[in-house]
Design a protein around this motif. Structure first.
Motif, PDB file in Angstrom:
ATOM      1  N   ILE A   1      -2.171  -6.825  15.022  1.00 51.12           N
ATOM      2  CA  ILE A   1      -1.558  -5.568  14.587  1.00 51.12           C
ATOM      3  C   ILE A   1      -1.055  -4.833  15.825  1.00 51.12           C
ATOM      4  O   ILE A   1      -1.759  -4.743  16.834  1.00 51.12           O
ATOM      5  CB  ILE A   1      -2.562  -4.705  13.805  1.00 51.12           C
ATOM      6  CG1 ILE A   1      -2.964  -5.431  12.516  1.00 51.12           C
ATOM      7  CG2 ILE A   1      -1.987  -3.331  13.503  1.00 51.12           C
ATOM      8  CD1 ILE A   1      -4.046  -4.739  11.715  1.00 51.12           C
TER       9      ILE A   1
ATOM     10  N   ASN B   1       1.257  -2.023  12.450  1.00 52.17           N
ATOM     11  CA  ASN B   1       1.955  -3.028  11.649  1.00 52.17           C
ATOM     12  C   ASN B   1       1.425  -4.427  11.946  1.00 52.17           C
ATOM     13  O   ASN B   1       1.176  -4.768  13.107  1.00 52.17           O
ATOM     14  CB  ASN B   1       3.461  -3.027  11.961  1.00 52.17           C
ATOM     15  CG  ASN B   1       4.100  -1.704  11.632  1.00 52.17           C
ATOM     16  OD1 ASN B   1       3.879  -1.145  10.571  1.00 52.17           O
ATOM     17  ND2 ASN B   1       4.895  -1.193  12.557  1.00 52.17           N
TER      18      ASN B   1
ATOM     19  N   VAL C   1       1.917  -7.959  12.867  1.00 53.61           N
ATOM     20  CA  VAL C   1       3.004  -8.679  13.527  1.00 53.61           C
ATOM     21  C   VAL C   1       2.725 -10.168  13.647  1.00 53.61           C
ATOM     22  O   VAL C   1       3.628 -10.954  13.928  1.00 53.61           O
ATOM     23  CB  VAL C   1       3.316  -8.092  14.919  1.00 53.61           C
ATOM     24  CG1 VAL C   1       3.888  -6.682  14.796  1.00 53.61           C
ATOM     25  CG2 VAL C   1       2.096  -8.115  15.819  1.00 53.61           C
TER      26      VAL C   1
ATOM     27  N   GLU D   1       8.590  -5.835  12.677  1.00 59.94           N
ATOM     28  CA  GLU D   1       7.930  -4.532  12.513  1.00 59.94           C
ATOM     29  C   GLU D   1       8.084  -3.987  11.092  1.00 59.94           C
ATOM     30  O   GLU D   1       7.242  -3.238  10.626  1.00 59.94           O
ATOM     31  CB  GLU D   1       8.485  -3.525  13.528  1.00 59.94           C
ATOM     32  CG  GLU D   1       8.257  -3.939  14.964  1.00 59.94           C
ATOM     33  CD  GLU D   1       7.046  -3.302  15.608  1.00 59.94           C
ATOM     34  OE1 GLU D   1       6.578  -2.265  15.127  1.00 59.94           O
ATOM     35  OE2 GLU D   1       6.586  -3.862  16.612  1.00 59.94           O
ATOM     36  N   ASP D   2       9.168  -4.386  10.377  1.00 62.95           N
ATOM     37  CA  ASP D   2       9.369  -3.908   9.005  1.00 62.95           C
ATOM     38  C   ASP D   2       8.585  -4.727   7.978  1.00 62.95           C
ATOM     39  O   ASP D   2       8.679  -4.488   6.781  1.00 62.95           O
ATOM     40  CB  ASP D   2      10.856  -3.888   8.636  1.00 62.95           C
ATOM     41  CG  ASP D   2      11.479  -5.272   8.525  1.00 62.95           C
ATOM     42  OD1 ASP D   2      10.792  -6.291   8.790  1.00 62.95           O
ATOM     43  OD2 ASP D   2      12.680  -5.344   8.172  1.00 62.95           O
ATOM     44  N   GLY D   3       7.799  -5.714   8.432  1.00 59.36           N
ATOM     45  CA  GLY D   3       6.957  -6.506   7.534  1.00 59.36           C
ATOM     46  C   GLY D   3       7.585  -7.783   7.014  1.00 59.36           C
ATOM     47  O   GLY D   3       6.945  -8.519   6.270  1.00 59.36           O
TER      48      GLY D   3
ATOM     49  N   ARG E   1       6.615 -11.470   3.261  1.00 58.45           N
ATOM     50  CA  ARG E   1       6.372 -10.088   3.705  1.00 58.45           C
ATOM     51  C   ARG E   1       4.871  -9.951   3.962  1.00 58.45           C
ATOM     52  O   ARG E   1       4.064 -10.621   3.340  1.00 58.45           O
ATOM     53  CB  ARG E   1       6.802  -9.080   2.645  1.00 58.45           C
ATOM     54  CG  ARG E   1       8.298  -9.132   2.332  1.00 58.45           C
ATOM     55  CD  ARG E   1       8.745  -7.939   1.512  1.00 58.45           C
ATOM     56  NE  ARG E   1       8.467  -6.653   2.143  1.00 58.45           N
ATOM     57  CZ  ARG E   1       9.207  -6.115   3.128  1.00 58.45           C
ATOM     58  NH1 ARG E   1      10.245  -6.742   3.592  1.00 58.45           N
ATOM     59  NH2 ARG E   1       8.893  -4.938   3.620  1.00 58.45           N
ATOM     60  N   THR E   2       4.527  -9.047   4.845  1.00 59.49           N
ATOM     61  CA  THR E   2       3.104  -8.849   5.117  1.00 59.49           C
ATOM     62  C   THR E   2       2.353  -8.426   3.854  1.00 59.49           C
ATOM     63  O   THR E   2       1.202  -8.790   3.663  1.00 59.49           O
ATOM     64  CB  THR E   2       2.900  -7.793   6.221  1.00 59.49           C
ATOM     65  OG1 THR E   2       3.583  -6.586   5.855  1.00 59.49           O
ATOM     66  CG2 THR E   2       3.391  -8.296   7.551  1.00 59.49           C
ATOM     67  N   GLN E   3       3.026  -7.700   2.960  1.00 56.55           N
ATOM     68  CA  GLN E   3       2.382  -7.239   1.728  1.00 56.55           C
ATOM     69  C   GLN E   3       1.990  -8.397   0.811  1.00 56.55           C
ATOM     70  O   GLN E   3       1.168  -8.223  -0.087  1.00 56.55           O
ATOM     71  CB  GLN E   3       3.287  -6.266   0.959  1.00 56.55           C
ATOM     72  CG  GLN E   3       3.526  -4.967   1.680  1.00 56.55           C
ATOM     73  CD  GLN E   3       4.708  -5.030   2.660  1.00 56.55           C
ATOM     74  OE1 GLN E   3       5.195  -6.074   3.034  1.00 56.55           O
ATOM     75  NE2 GLN E   3       5.149  -3.864   3.093  1.00 56.55           N
TER      76      GLN E   3
ATOM     77  N   TYR F   1      -3.981  -8.494   2.250  1.00 58.56           N
ATOM     78  CA  TYR F   1      -3.255  -7.307   2.731  1.00 58.56           C
ATOM     79  C   TYR F   1      -3.953  -6.011   2.327  1.00 58.56           C
ATOM     80  O   TYR F   1      -4.016  -5.062   3.107  1.00 58.56           O
ATOM     81  CB  TYR F   1      -1.807  -7.315   2.230  1.00 58.56           C
ATOM     82  CG  TYR F   1      -1.011  -6.156   2.761  1.00 58.56           C
ATOM     83  CD1 TYR F   1      -0.521  -6.165   4.060  1.00 58.56           C
ATOM     84  CD2 TYR F   1      -0.766  -5.029   1.976  1.00 58.56           C
ATOM     85  CE1 TYR F   1       0.201  -5.100   4.571  1.00 58.56           C
ATOM     86  CE2 TYR F   1      -0.043  -3.950   2.475  1.00 58.56           C
ATOM     87  CZ  TYR F   1       0.426  -4.003   3.778  1.00 58.56           C
ATOM     88  OH  TYR F   1       1.134  -2.942   4.277  1.00 58.56           O
TER      89      TYR F   1
END
Length: 121
Positions: A18, A22, A24, A47-49, A111-113, A118
């Motif tokens: 992180i 965020n 990364v 950085e935007d996921g 996406r990270t989500q 998560y």
């Protein structure tokens, strides 16, 4: 971790990087309970996921093979470039897999989500 490992558990692990709040990077280890194969997958996130790249190494005693895959993605998740390299697990020399070889792709977390943990971060 080593003390808690029974061989039937801890077959999927993740280390998370992180920066500025965020995610990364995430490095997963997937392995069989018998430990006859292991797959290491590094996910690189912007950085935007969004997923930027993956680097995967699959090592298996079935055929004594190591497979290295790299993939680059644009911010919309489209594959920009991919490469694969097969090598002998013992010698590291390049070689082709035999006709019986199969390998599943690593999960694609765009996406990270979408990471399975998560909500815990």
């Amino acid at each position: 971790r080593q003390t808690a490992d029974t061989g039937e558990n801890l077959n999927e692990n993740a280390y998370v990087w992180i920066r500025s709040g965020n995610v990364v990077g995430v490095n997963f280890t997937f392995q069989s309970p018998s430990r006859d194969w292991v797959k290491f997958v590094m996910y690189y996130f912007r950085e935007d996921g969004t997923l930027a790249a993956t680097k995967e190494t699959f090592n298996t005693f079935h055929g004594n093979l190591s497979v290295d895959r790299k993939k680059l993605f644009d911010p919309q998740g489209r594959l920009l470039h991919s490469s694969v390299k097969y090598s002998d697990l013992q010698t590291g020399r390049a070689r082709k897999p035999d006709s019986n070889f199969t390998s599943e792709d690593a999960p694609n977390y765009r996406r990270t989500q979408s990471l399975p943990f998560y909500g815990l971060l």
